[in-house]
Design an enzyme around this catalytic site. Sequence first.
Site, PDB file in Angstrom:
ATOM      1  N   MET A  45       0.549  -1.698  -0.396  1.00  0.00           N
ATOM      2  CA  MET A  45       0.067  -0.217  -0.086  1.00  0.00           C
ATOM      3  C   MET A  45       1.295   1.495  -0.254  1.00  0.00           C
ATOM      4  O   MET A  45       1.364   1.721   0.894  1.00  0.00           O
ATOM      5  CB  MET A  45      -0.563   0.171   1.476  1.00  0.00           C
ATOM      6  CG  MET A  45      -1.486   1.437   1.343  1.00  0.00           C
ATOM      7  SD  MET A  45      -2.836   1.545   2.893  1.00  0.00           S
ATOM      8  CE  MET A  45      -2.674   0.164   4.182  1.00  0.00           C
ATOM      9  N   PRO A  46       0.696   1.780  -1.254  1.00  0.00           N
ATOM     10  CA  PRO A  46       2.499   2.927  -1.388  1.00  0.00           C
ATOM     11  C   PRO A  46       1.366   4.448  -0.594  1.00  0.00           C
ATOM     12  O   PRO A  46       0.026   3.992  -1.104  1.00  0.00           O
ATOM     13  CB  PRO A  46       2.351   3.100  -2.983  1.00  0.00           C
ATOM     14  CG  PRO A  46       2.065   1.611  -3.653  1.00  0.00           C
ATOM     15  CD  PRO A  46       1.300   1.305  -2.157  1.00  0.00           C
ATOM     16  N   TYR A  47       2.031   5.237  -0.347  1.00  0.00           N
ATOM     17  CA  TYR A  47       1.544   6.464   0.717  1.00  0.00           C
ATOM     18  C   TYR A  47       2.412   7.404  -0.318  1.00  0.00           C
ATOM     19  O   TYR A  47       3.968   7.255   0.191  1.00  0.00           O
ATOM     20  CB  TYR A  47       1.362   6.012   1.352  1.00  0.00           C
ATOM     21  CG  TYR A  47       1.480   7.616   1.760  1.00  0.00           C
ATOM     22  CD1 TYR A  47      -0.048   7.929   2.351  1.00  0.00           C
ATOM     23  CD2 TYR A  47       1.978   8.162   3.385  1.00  0.00           C
ATOM     24  CE1 TYR A  47      -0.546   9.144   3.808  1.00  0.00           C
ATOM     25  CE2 TYR A  47       1.686   9.577   3.415  1.00  0.00           C
ATOM     26  CZ  TYR A  47       0.097   9.741   3.545  1.00  0.00           C
ATOM     27  OH  TYR A  47       0.267  11.203   4.078  1.00  0.00           O
TER      28      TYR A  47
END
Length: 69
Positions: free
Chosen positions: A1-3
């Site tokens: 889950m890239p942020y």
Amino acid sequence: MPYVNIKITDEAVTNEQKKALIKGVTQLLVDVLNKSPESTFVLIDEVNTDNWGIGFDQVTELRKQASVE
């Protein structure tokens, strides 16, 4: 889950430009890291130039100096 958190000065950035940033960053993560766009989060923080410093000066002051020169 890239942020991804993008911080920019609040100097007339349009909604279309923000959409382009979100789309472009998301696409980059898809292309380079094979990440799912559905789980990629992009946050754009607009920072007042009084609250952004470069060296010893506020960006507000640096902009004023540049417009005089």
